[in-house]
Design a protein around this motif. Structure first.
Motif, PDB file in Angstrom:
ATOM      1  N   ARG A 166      18.518 -83.493  28.117  1.00 26.88           N
ATOM      2  CA  ARG A 166      19.931 -83.891  28.185  1.00 26.88           C
ATOM      3  C   ARG A 166      20.383 -84.529  26.871  1.00 26.88           C
ATOM      4  N   CYS A 167      19.612 -84.264  25.786  1.00 27.13           N
ATOM      5  CA  CYS A 167      19.926 -84.772  24.445  1.00 27.13           C
ATOM      6  C   CYS A 167      19.851 -86.296  24.374  1.00 27.13           C
ATOM      7  N   LEU A 168      18.953 -86.882  25.175  1.00 33.26           N
ATOM      8  CA  LEU A 168      18.808 -88.332  25.204  1.00 33.26           C
ATOM      9  C   LEU A 168      17.396 -88.780  24.836  1.00 33.26           C
ATOM     10  N   LYS A 169      16.663 -87.933  24.140  1.00 30.00           N
ATOM     11  CA  LYS A 169      15.316 -88.270  23.679  1.00 30.00           C
ATOM     12  C   LYS A 169      15.252 -87.996  22.183  1.00 30.00           C
ATOM     13  N   LEU A 170      14.240 -88.550  21.532  1.00 36.88           N
ATOM     14  CA  LEU A 170      14.103 -88.348  20.085  1.00 36.88           C
ATOM     15  C   LEU A 170      13.799 -86.899  19.720  1.00 36.88           C
ATOM     16  N   TYR A 171      13.462 -86.076  20.701  1.00 36.34           N
ATOM     17  CA  TYR A 171      13.278 -84.648  20.436  1.00 36.34           C
ATOM     18  C   TYR A 171      14.593 -84.018  19.983  1.00 36.34           C
ATOM     19  N   CYS A 172      15.696 -84.575  20.420  1.00 40.26           N
ATOM     20  CA  CYS A 172      17.022 -84.055  20.069  1.00 40.26           C
ATOM     21  C   CYS A 172      17.364 -84.471  18.641  1.00 40.26           C
ATOM     22  N   GLN A 173      17.636 -83.494  17.796  1.00 47.07           N
ATOM     23  CA  GLN A 173      17.970 -83.779  16.393  1.00 47.07           C
ATOM     24  C   GLN A 173      19.215 -84.647  16.291  1.00 47.07           C
ATOM     25  N   CYS A 174      20.178 -84.396  17.123  1.00 45.03           N
ATOM     26  CA  CYS A 174      21.430 -85.165  17.081  1.00 45.03           C
ATOM     27  C   CYS A 174      21.189 -86.613  17.504  1.00 45.03           C
ATOM     28  N   PHE A 175      20.535 -86.821  18.640  1.00 43.75           N
ATOM     29  CA  PHE A 175      20.260 -88.168  19.156  1.00 43.75           C
ATOM     30  C   PHE A 175      19.421 -88.949  18.154  1.00 43.75           C
ATOM     31  N   ALA A 176      18.401 -88.326  17.594  1.00 48.63           N
ATOM     32  CA  ALA A 176      17.526 -88.990  16.621  1.00 48.63           C
ATOM     33  C   ALA A 176      18.291 -89.393  15.361  1.00 48.63           C
ATOM     34  N   ALA A 177      19.324 -88.618  15.005  1.00 50.28           N
ATOM     35  CA  ALA A 177      20.124 -88.911  13.819  1.00 50.28           C
ATOM     36  C   ALA A 177      21.303 -89.830  14.146  1.00 50.28           C
ATOM     37  N   PRO A 216      21.822 -96.927  27.312  1.00 54.34           N
ATOM     38  CA  PRO A 216      20.522 -97.219  27.933  1.00 54.34           C
ATOM     39  C   PRO A 216      19.390 -96.373  27.350  1.00 54.34           C
ATOM     40  N   ALA A 217      19.677 -95.125  27.008  1.00 50.19           N
ATOM     41  CA  ALA A 217      18.650 -94.262  26.420  1.00 50.19           C
ATOM     42  C   ALA A 217      18.220 -94.792  25.058  1.00 50.19           C
ATOM     43  N   ARG A 218      19.176 -95.236  24.256  1.00 46.48           N
ATOM     44  CA  ARG A 218      18.844 -95.801  22.940  1.00 46.48           C
ATOM     45  C   ARG A 218      18.026 -97.086  23.095  1.00 46.48           C
ATOM     46  N   ARG A 219      18.420 -97.942  24.037  1.00 48.85           N
ATOM     47  CA  ARG A 219      17.667 -99.175  24.276  1.00 48.85           C
ATOM     48  C   ARG A 219      16.229 -98.871  24.672  1.00 48.85           C
ATOM     49  N   SER A 220      16.048 -97.893  25.535  1.00 50.95           N
ATOM     50  CA  SER A 220      14.714 -97.514  25.989  1.00 50.95           C
ATOM     51  C   SER A 220      13.844 -97.053  24.816  1.00 50.95           C
ATOM     52  N   VAL A 221      14.414 -96.274  23.919  1.00 53.34           N
ATOM     53  CA  VAL A 221      13.677 -95.803  22.744  1.00 53.34           C
ATOM     54  C   VAL A 221      13.365 -96.978  21.827  1.00 53.34           C
ATOM     55  N   LEU A 222      14.337 -97.848  21.600  1.00 55.57           N
ATOM     56  CA  LEU A 222      14.148 -98.976  20.683  1.00 55.57           C
ATOM     57  C   LEU A 222      13.122 -99.991  21.186  1.00 55.57           C
ATOM     58  N   ILE A 223      12.979-100.107  22.491  1.00 54.91           N
ATOM     59  CA  ILE A 223      11.955-101.005  23.040  1.00 54.91           C
ATOM     60  C   ILE A 223      10.573-100.503  22.622  1.00 54.91           C
ATOM     61  N   ASN A 235       9.975 -98.282  20.080  1.00 53.78           N
ATOM     62  CA  ASN A 235       9.874 -98.083  18.638  1.00 53.78           C
ATOM     63  C   ASN A 235      11.125 -98.662  17.970  1.00 53.78           C
ATOM     64  N   PRO A 236      11.061 -99.908  17.503  1.00 52.18           N
ATOM     65  CA  PRO A 236      12.243-100.565  16.935  1.00 52.18           C
ATOM     66  C   PRO A 236      12.828 -99.875  15.708  1.00 52.18           C
ATOM     67  N   THR A 237      12.081 -99.044  15.022  1.00 52.37           N
ATOM     68  CA  THR A 237      12.598 -98.360  13.829  1.00 52.37           C
ATOM     69  C   THR A 237      12.917 -96.888  14.100  1.00 52.37           C
ATOM     70  N   ALA A 238      13.008 -96.504  15.360  1.00 53.08           N
ATOM     71  CA  ALA A 238      13.177 -95.100  15.722  1.00 53.08           C
ATOM     72  C   ALA A 238      14.414 -94.451  15.109  1.00 53.08           C
ATOM     73  N   PHE A 239      15.498 -95.194  14.983  1.00 51.53           N
ATOM     74  CA  PHE A 239      16.738 -94.589  14.504  1.00 51.53           C
ATOM     75  C   PHE A 239      17.011 -94.859  13.033  1.00 51.53           C
ATOM     76  N   GLU A 240      16.065 -95.493  12.339  1.00 54.06           N
ATOM     77  CA  GLU A 240      16.233 -95.714  10.909  1.00 54.06           C
ATOM     78  C   GLU A 240      15.928 -94.433  10.161  1.00 54.06           C
ATOM     79  N   ASP A 241      16.627 -94.229   9.060  1.00 52.12           N
ATOM     80  CA  ASP A 241      16.381 -93.054   8.237  1.00 52.12           C
ATOM     81  C   ASP A 241      15.009 -93.194   7.595  1.00 52.12           C
ATOM     82  N   LYS A 242      14.142 -92.260   7.849  1.00 54.54           N
ATOM     83  CA  LYS A 242      12.763 -92.334   7.368  1.00 54.54           C
ATOM     84  C   LYS A 242      12.650 -92.081   5.870  1.00 54.54           C
TER      85      LYS A 242
END
Length: 112
Positions: free
Chosen positions: A14-25, A56-63, A65-72
Motif C-alpha cells: 500500500r506504499c507504506l513501507k520502505l520498499y516503496c521508492q516514493c515512501f522512502a524518499a 503512523p507508518a512513518r512513526r513505525s519505521v522511525l522507531i 530505524n531513526p535515520t530511515a528517511f535521511e538521504d543516504k
C-alpha cells in the motif's frame, strides 16, 4: 520530485513501507508516474494528518530505524567525523576498494 524519480510499482505494501521508492524518499505517489495497487501514500491520506495512514507508518519505521528517511548520499560530518558519505565513501573517488556512488555491498569480514 527529482529528475531521477520514476515512480513506484508497489503491489502489496500500500506504499507504506520502505520498499516503496516514493515512501522512502518522503514523497507522495503520483498517478502520472506510479503504477501501484491499493496506494495509501496519497495527498488525501496526508491531508488526514495523524488520522491518516502515512503518519503512523512513518512513526513505525522511525522507531525501528531513526535515520530511515535521511538521504543516504548527503554529507554527514557529525556521523563520520570529517564529512563524506556513509561507510567512509567520498563523493570524489575510491575508498576501501569500492567505487563511490555504486550500489555497494560492504564486504563481509570472514576469519581465516
Amino acid at each position: 520530485r527529482t529528475p531521477s524519480h520514476k515512480g513506484c510499482s508497489c503491489r502489496k505494501t500500500r506504499c507504506l513501507k520502505l520498499y516503496c521508492q516514493c515512501f522512502a524518499a518522503s514523497i507522495l505517489c503520483s498517478s502520472q508516474l506510479c503504477i501501484c495497487d491499493g496506494c495509501q501514500n496519497t495527498q488525501a491520506e496526508m491531508d488526514r494528518g495523524e488520522e491518516g495512514t502515512i503518519a503512523p507508518a512513518r512513526r513505525s519505521v522511525l522507531i525501528r530505524n531513526p535515520t530511515a528517511f535521511e538521504d543516504k548520499f548527503l554529507e554527514h560530518s557529525s556521523m563520520h567525523g570529517g564529512g563524506g558519505m556513509p561507510g567512509g565513501m567520498t563523493s570524489g573517488g575510491i575508498s576501501g576498494g569500492m567505487l563511490a556512488g555504486t550500489s555497494a555491498v560492504m564486504p563481509v569480514h570472514r576469519p581465516p
